[in-house]
Design an enzyme around this catalytic site. Structure first.
Site, mmCIF file in Angstrom:
data_model
loop_
_atom_site.group_PDB
_atom_site.id
_atom_site.type_symbol
_atom_site.label_atom_id
_atom_site.label_comp_id
_atom_site.label_asym_id
_atom_site.label_seq_id
_atom_site.Cartn_x
_atom_site.Cartn_y
_atom_site.Cartn_z
ATOM 1 N N TRP A 141 -6.434 3.048 -8.697
ATOM 2 C CA TRP A 141 -5.306 2.577 -7.687
ATOM 3 C C TRP A 141 -5.378 3.128 -6.426
ATOM 4 C CZ3 TRP A 141 -2.708 -1.174 -9.817
ATOM 5 C CH2 TRP A 141 -1.324 -1.391 -8.995
ATOM 6 N N ASP A 197 -1.614 2.228 2.706
ATOM 7 C CA ASP A 197 -0.513 1.799 3.371
ATOM 8 C C ASP A 197 0.508 1.345 2.126
ATOM 9 O OD1 ASP A 197 -1.959 -0.520 2.253
ATOM 10 O OD2 ASP A 197 -0.348 -1.845 3.977
ATOM 11 N N GLU A 200 -0.405 -0.738 -0.363
ATOM 12 C CA GLU A 200 -1.553 -0.040 -1.266
ATOM 13 C C GLU A 200 -2.747 -0.820 -1.359
ATOM 14 O OE1 GLU A 200 1.027 -1.151 -5.390
ATOM 15 O OE2 GLU A 200 1.143 1.059 -5.061
ATOM 16 N N GLU A 201 -2.979 -1.344 -0.058
ATOM 17 C CA GLU A 201 -4.494 -1.919 0.131
ATOM 18 C C GLU A 201 -5.130 -1.413 1.181
ATOM 19 O OE1 GLU A 201 -2.842 -6.428 -0.813
ATOM 20 O OE2 GLU A 201 -2.689 -5.544 1.248
ATOM 21 N N GLU A 425 9.742 -10.819 -6.731
ATOM 22 C CA GLU A 425 9.144 -10.336 -5.620
ATOM 23 C C GLU A 425 8.855 -11.331 -4.461
ATOM 24 O OE1 GLU A 425 4.923 -9.470 -5.861
ATOM 25 O OE2 GLU A 425 5.621 -7.488 -5.525
HETATM 26 C C1 NOJ Z 1 -1.568 -4.424 -6.533
HETATM 27 C C2 NOJ Z 1 -0.466 -4.062 -5.318
HETATM 28 O O1 NOJ Z 1 0.623 -3.535 -5.631
HETATM 29 C C3 NOJ Z 1 -0.269 -4.994 -4.259
HETATM 30 O O2 NOJ Z 1 0.350 -4.380 -3.262
HETATM 31 C C4 NOJ Z 1 -1.753 -5.567 -3.781
HETATM 32 O O3 NOJ Z 1 -1.520 -6.541 -2.787
HETATM 33 C C5 NOJ Z 1 -2.480 -5.889 -4.966
HETATM 34 N N1 NOJ Z 1 -2.575 -4.823 -5.963
HETATM 35 C C6 NOJ Z 1 -3.717 -6.512 -4.593
HETATM 36 O O4 NOJ Z 1 -4.429 -5.451 -3.992
HETATM 37 C C1 NOJ Z 2 3.375 -4.051 -4.695
HETATM 38 C C2 NOJ Z 2 4.071 -3.672 -3.346
HETATM 39 O O1 NOJ Z 2 2.984 -4.134 -2.150
HETATM 40 C C3 NOJ Z 2 4.225 -2.219 -3.251
HETATM 41 O O2 NOJ Z 2 4.773 -1.882 -2.069
HETATM 42 C C4 NOJ Z 2 5.309 -2.008 -4.468
HETATM 43 O O3 NOJ Z 2 5.353 -0.400 -4.297
HETATM 44 C C5 NOJ Z 2 4.851 -2.300 -5.874
HETATM 45 N N1 NOJ Z 2 4.416 -3.527 -5.630
HETATM 46 C C6 NOJ Z 2 5.819 -2.080 -6.829
HETATM 47 O O4 NOJ Z 2 6.916 -2.765 -6.472
#
Ligand code: NOJ
Ligand code: NOJ
Length: 578
Positions: A141, A197, A200-201, A425
């Site tokens: 992750w 960030d 999560e990227e 979402e």
């Molecule tokens: C899962 C993350 O929660 C999401 O924010 C991200 O855009 C995708 N993975 C792709 O990296």
């Molecule tokens: C993806 C989002 O980018 C992230 O900010 C969030 O924490 C997770 N999904 C779970 O909702």
């Protein structure tokens, strides 16, 4: 009173304070109780959609495939519970006390769970997500994510402040302070370390993370003072000052917006910055730009640039006037699920505008500066820079137009909310069909806080009023020390379509010569490309510009460029591509 009666009551209160009926009014009336119930359904152990979740654990969404969101994220949970706690402490919903206590206990448990980021004392607090039975998630992750401890402590501090005001200080000291202190110690000593960030990227420094960290240390120092835990106060305050200093460096003066991340190679236009504005709103701080308050000139300029970046990339936004509301997403370059509008991003735009309206009405005037002029010109092409008292026609005209603009963002989300009121979402940029995770808890919380802001509700202030940026910044944090200075690099470079100019160099802040993490310069003043970066003071630093076209990297010719940064202040370097 039954929970459902409270929801209906809240909806009635929200809609009765609004003068005329509109799409926004009717959406709020129907969606408020659905959003509140949808949020409660995702909290364990009794939430209707949260079976298997331990007490007080918030699931991100009940979706188990495409995507699998049946986990608990520290960020989502903390933002959700901050909303619940604000409602509880304001007396607007008194039914959630036991859920709040369960949340605090659950987070205290999660803090102690050793996970891939470390143990409680070796970095584990930066772990972004856990299994809903409170065990560690051990898959790959984007970790660590250092906004989590800050957001969690902010939520719990707000509960603590209410308990203290209600004569329960000893309970706070014994039960809440140990949890809060772990998070704040983590923030205080790690804020200057690289983080993923909130999406999560991108692994770099991130505006949202810096801003919520700053907030948490400010209110943490105040809480510590209030309960006599004075030994931490000066350390937290020192690092809060350093964070406030660093926060300024995300502002891009040439293009009038906040660059969301120091890395990532994108435009930097990102809901990250709008979410920051609403989650660090302090109703006592006026339109202060130092903390990017919702009505500050910088935050308003940024909001326009952010919103405009979605006008032409989503089919569902086509045909909408250039000064009317549109659907917005995380960032224009997003490709997750093909890159769509997000409910929580579009709600955040509305909420920032409602927060701004609250403040203008409260301070009795509205200030237009050169920085915010393009924002205000959307509503009146003839407006000029100046201060407009609430008795003036300009104030009345602008605030009415901005309220309509804000309501437009609710109306867009309303248009793409299915008839059962469920909020996923995202919704498709092509035709508005809901997509990605269903019943996203954060979407419901985002709806509720936007609705509340429209009704004039404000959460307690957190100490943003009257802060000033120290004249020199220290990078603080463990592993590095010493001051930084803001260095602006301008380089004249002609490029072909699709080609961009980046910088990388010999220090962390320049991504250590990594072309893949190199920092994107802004082309707002093309053919001059620019970026402002906080670099170590009094240091000889080598760098080069690179151009990237469709992944193909071209370096400037040798030798490396070099500057020596001053001991304090700012520095501007003007170069020509070589
Ligand atoms: C899962 C993350 O929660 C999401 O924010 C991200 O855009 C995708 N993975 C792709 O990296
Ligand atoms: C993806 C989002 O980018 C992230 O900010 C969030 O924490 C997770 N999904 C779970 O909702």
């Amino acid at each position: 009173m039954r929970l459902s009666a409270v929801f209906v009551g809240l909806a009635a209160v929200l809609s009765s304070v609004l003068a005329q009926s509109s799409t926004a009014d009717s959406y709020i009336a129907t969606e408020s109780p659905i959003a509140k119930a949808g949020l409660i359904a995702n909290i364990g152990p009794s939430g209707a959609k949260a079976s298997g979740a331990k007490a007080g654990v918030v699931i991100a969404s009940p979706s188990t495939t495409s995507p699998d969101y049946l986990y608990t994220w520290v960020r989502d949970s903390s933002l959700v519970f901050k909303a619940i706690i604000d409602q509880y402490t304001a007396g607007a919903d008194t039914t959630t006390r036991s859920l709040i206590d369960a949340f605090v206990t659950a987070e205290g448990t999660l803090q102690q769970v050793t996970n891939p980021s470390g143990s409680v004392s070796s970095g584990g607090l930066g772990e972004p997500k856990f299994n809903i039975d409170e065990s560690a998630f051990t898959g790959a992750w984007g970790r660590p994510q250092r906004d989590g401890p800050a957001l969690r402590s902010t939520a719990i501090i707000n509960y603590a402040n209410w308990l203290i005001a209600n004569g329960n200080s000893s309970w706070v000291t014994k039960n809440l302070w140990p949890i809060i202190k772990l998070d704040l110690d983590y923030v205080s000593s790690n804020w200057n370390q690289t983080t993923f960030d909130l999406w999560e990227e991108v692994s770099s420094s991130s505006f949202f993370t810096t801003a919520v960290q700053h907030r948490s240390l400010r209110e943490g120092a105040a809480l510590a003072t209030a309960i006599g835990q004075t030994s931490v106060v000066s350390g937290y305050t020192t690092q809060a000052n350093n964070l406030l200093c660093f926060l300024q460096s995300y502002w891009n003066p040439t293009s009038g917006y906040i660059t969301a991340n120091t890395g990532g190679g994108r435009s930097g236009k990102d809901a990250n910055t709008v979410l920051t504005s609403i989650h660090t709103f302090d109703p006592a701080a006026g339109c202060d730009a130092t903390t990017f308050q919702p009505c500050s000139d910088k935050a308003l300029s940024n909001l326009k640039v952010y919103v405009d970046s979605f006008r032409s990339i989503y089919t569902i936004n086509s045909g909408i006037a250039s000064n009317a509301a549109v659907a917005t997403g995380r960032y224009p370059e997003d490709s997750y699920y093909n890159g769509n509008p997000w409910y929580l991003a579009t709600f955040a735009v509305a909420e920032q505008l409602y927060d701004a309206l609250i403040t203008w009405n409260q301070i009795g005037s509205l200030n237009v500066t050169a920085t915010s002029l393009p924002f205000f010109q959307q509503f009146s092409s003839s407006v000029t820079a100046g201060t407009y008292p609430s008795t003036s026609t300009t104030f009345t005209t602008l605030t009415a137009a901005i309220k309509t603009f804000a309501d437009g963002f609710l109306a867009i989300n309303a248009k793409y909310t299915p008839s059962n009121g469920g909020l996923s979402e995202q919704y498709s940029k092509a035709d508005g069909t809901p997509t990605s995770a269903v019943d996203l808890t954060w979407s419901y919380a985002a709806a509720l806080t936007a609705f509340e802001a429209r009704a004039g509700f404000t959460a307690p202030s957190w100490g943003a009023a009257g802060l000033t940026v120290p004249s020199t910044c220290s990078s603080g944090g463990s592993g590095s020390s010493g001051s930084t200075v803001a260095v602006t690099f301008n380089v004249a470079a002609t490029t072909v379509y699709g080609e961009n100019i980046y910088i990388t160099g010999s220090v962390d802040a320049l991504q250590n010569w990594s072309p893949s993490n190199a920092l994107l310069l802004s082309s707002a003043n093309y053919p001059t490309w620019s970026i402002t970066v906080n670099l170590p003071a009094s240091t000889a630093i080598q760098y080069k510009y690179i151009r990237i076209n469709n992944g193909a990297v071209t370096w400037e010719s040798d030798p490396n460029m070099q500057i020596t940064t001053p001991a304090s202040g700012t520095y501007t370097e003007n170069d020509t591509w070589r």
